[in-house]
Design a protein around this motif. Structure first.
Motif, PDB file in Angstrom:
ATOM      1  N   ASP A   1       6.141  -3.963  -7.320  1.00  0.00           N
ATOM      2  CA  ASP A   1       5.181  -3.814  -6.226  1.00  0.00           C
ATOM      3  C   ASP A   1       3.856  -3.222  -6.670  1.00  0.00           C
ATOM      4  O   ASP A   1       2.819  -3.529  -6.101  1.00  0.00           O
ATOM      5  CB  ASP A   1       5.774  -2.945  -5.109  1.00  0.00           C
ATOM      6  CG  ASP A   1       6.915  -3.653  -4.384  1.00  0.00           C
ATOM      7  OD1 ASP A   1       6.959  -4.889  -4.438  1.00  0.00           O
ATOM      8  OD2 ASP A   1       7.747  -2.961  -3.786  1.00  0.00           O
ATOM      9  N   VAL A   2       3.876  -2.358  -7.689  1.00  0.00           N
ATOM     10  CA  VAL A   2       2.634  -1.740  -8.157  1.00  0.00           C
ATOM     11  C   VAL A   2       1.707  -2.815  -8.713  1.00  0.00           C
ATOM     12  O   VAL A   2       0.521  -2.855  -8.395  1.00  0.00           O
ATOM     13  CB  VAL A   2       2.915  -0.653  -9.222  1.00  0.00           C
ATOM     14  CG1 VAL A   2       1.620  -0.156  -9.831  1.00  0.00           C
ATOM     15  CG2 VAL A   2       3.700   0.491  -8.607  1.00  0.00           C
ATOM     16  N   SER A   3       2.243  -3.715  -9.514  1.00  0.00           N
ATOM     17  CA  SER A   3       1.395  -4.773 -10.074  1.00  0.00           C
ATOM     18  C   SER A   3       0.902  -5.694  -8.961  1.00  0.00           C
ATOM     19  O   SER A   3      -0.223  -6.186  -9.021  1.00  0.00           O
ATOM     20  CB  SER A   3       2.117  -5.572 -11.155  1.00  0.00           C
ATOM     21  OG  SER A   3       3.180  -6.325 -10.620  1.00  0.00           O
ATOM     22  N   PHE A   4       1.699  -5.912  -7.916  1.00  0.00           N
ATOM     23  CA  PHE A   4       1.267  -6.767  -6.819  1.00  0.00           C
ATOM     24  C   PHE A   4       0.125  -6.120  -6.041  1.00  0.00           C
ATOM     25  O   PHE A   4      -0.837  -6.784  -5.672  1.00  0.00           O
ATOM     26  CB  PHE A   4       2.437  -7.088  -5.881  1.00  0.00           C
ATOM     27  CG  PHE A   4       2.053  -8.039  -4.784  1.00  0.00           C
ATOM     28  CD1 PHE A   4       1.704  -9.354  -5.079  1.00  0.00           C
ATOM     29  CD2 PHE A   4       2.015  -7.624  -3.473  1.00  0.00           C
ATOM     30  CE1 PHE A   4       1.336 -10.238  -4.078  1.00  0.00           C
ATOM     31  CE2 PHE A   4       1.644  -8.493  -2.468  1.00  0.00           C
ATOM     32  CZ  PHE A   4       1.310  -9.804  -2.768  1.00  0.00           C
ATOM     33  N   GLU A   5       0.203  -4.814  -5.800  1.00  0.00           N
ATOM     34  CA  GLU A   5      -0.880  -4.115  -5.112  1.00  0.00           C
ATOM     35  C   GLU A   5      -2.160  -4.148  -5.945  1.00  0.00           C
ATOM     36  O   GLU A   5      -3.250  -4.352  -5.421  1.00  0.00           O
ATOM     37  CB  GLU A   5      -0.484  -2.666  -4.790  1.00  0.00           C
ATOM     38  CG  GLU A   5       0.578  -2.551  -3.719  1.00  0.00           C
ATOM     39  CD  GLU A   5       0.185  -3.234  -2.418  1.00  0.00           C
ATOM     40  OE1 GLU A   5      -0.950  -3.029  -1.934  1.00  0.00           O
ATOM     41  OE2 GLU A   5       1.022  -3.979  -1.871  1.00  0.00           O
ATOM     42  N   ASN A   6      -2.035  -3.951  -7.254  1.00  0.00           N
ATOM     43  CA  ASN A   6      -3.194  -4.038  -8.135  1.00  0.00           C
ATOM     44  C   ASN A   6      -3.753  -5.460  -8.160  1.00  0.00           C
ATOM     45  O   ASN A   6      -4.969  -5.651  -8.203  1.00  0.00           O
ATOM     46  CB  ASN A   6      -2.841  -3.597  -9.555  1.00  0.00           C
ATOM     47  CG  ASN A   6      -2.625  -2.106  -9.648  1.00  0.00           C
ATOM     48  OD1 ASN A   6      -3.180  -1.341  -8.864  1.00  0.00           O
ATOM     49  ND2 ASN A   6      -1.808  -1.693 -10.594  1.00  0.00           N
ATOM     50  N   TYR A   7      -2.862  -6.439  -8.132  1.00  0.00           N
ATOM     51  CA  TYR A   7      -3.291  -7.839  -8.092  1.00  0.00           C
ATOM     52  C   TYR A   7      -4.113  -8.119  -6.840  1.00  0.00           C
ATOM     53  O   TYR A   7      -5.177  -8.731  -6.911  1.00  0.00           O
ATOM     54  CB  TYR A   7      -2.067  -8.767  -8.144  1.00  0.00           C
ATOM     55  CG  TYR A   7      -2.391 -10.188  -7.788  1.00  0.00           C
ATOM     56  CD1 TYR A   7      -2.998 -11.038  -8.711  1.00  0.00           C
ATOM     57  CD2 TYR A   7      -2.115 -10.687  -6.522  1.00  0.00           C
ATOM     58  CE1 TYR A   7      -3.319 -12.336  -8.378  1.00  0.00           C
ATOM     59  CE2 TYR A   7      -2.436 -11.987  -6.185  1.00  0.00           C
ATOM     60  CZ  TYR A   7      -3.030 -12.813  -7.115  1.00  0.00           C
ATOM     61  OH  TYR A   7      -3.350 -14.099  -6.779  1.00  0.00           O
TER      62      TYR A   7
END
Length: 90
Positions: free
Chosen positions: A22-28
């Motif tokens: 989820d962290v990479s998705f929020e950054n994306y």
């Protein structure tokens, strides 16, 4: 050559697709928004007689004064503005 922000966006999407965190998705999502805001878009014509236009992202009214005083970005949301619409539409 694509710009570096777009390359970073693509890399982050690949990372998220592989690992699914989820962290990479929020950054994306954040980086995608920044890439979209930094990519110039043509303004919508609001009142061509008085040289007023709308931001294509937030709808804020933007004035087109002259070549030296045009806003390159929406003062409300930061969307980059492509004024070449003036060349194509008169």
């Amino acid at each position: 050559m694509e710009n570096k922000y777009k390359e970073a966006l693509d890399d982050l999407q690949d990372y998220h697709n592989f690992y699914g965190d989820d962290v990479s998705f929020e950054n994306y999502k954040l980086l995608k928004e920044l890439v979209e805001r930094g990519t110039p878009k043509k303004p919508k014509i609001f009142c061509d007689d008085y040289r007023y236009f709308e931001c294509p992202s937030c709808g804020m009214t933007i004035g087109f004064m002259n070549e030296r005083e045009e806003h390159h970005y929406c003062l409300n949301c930061g969307q980059a503005i492509d004024w070449r619409v003036r060349e194509n539409n008169g």
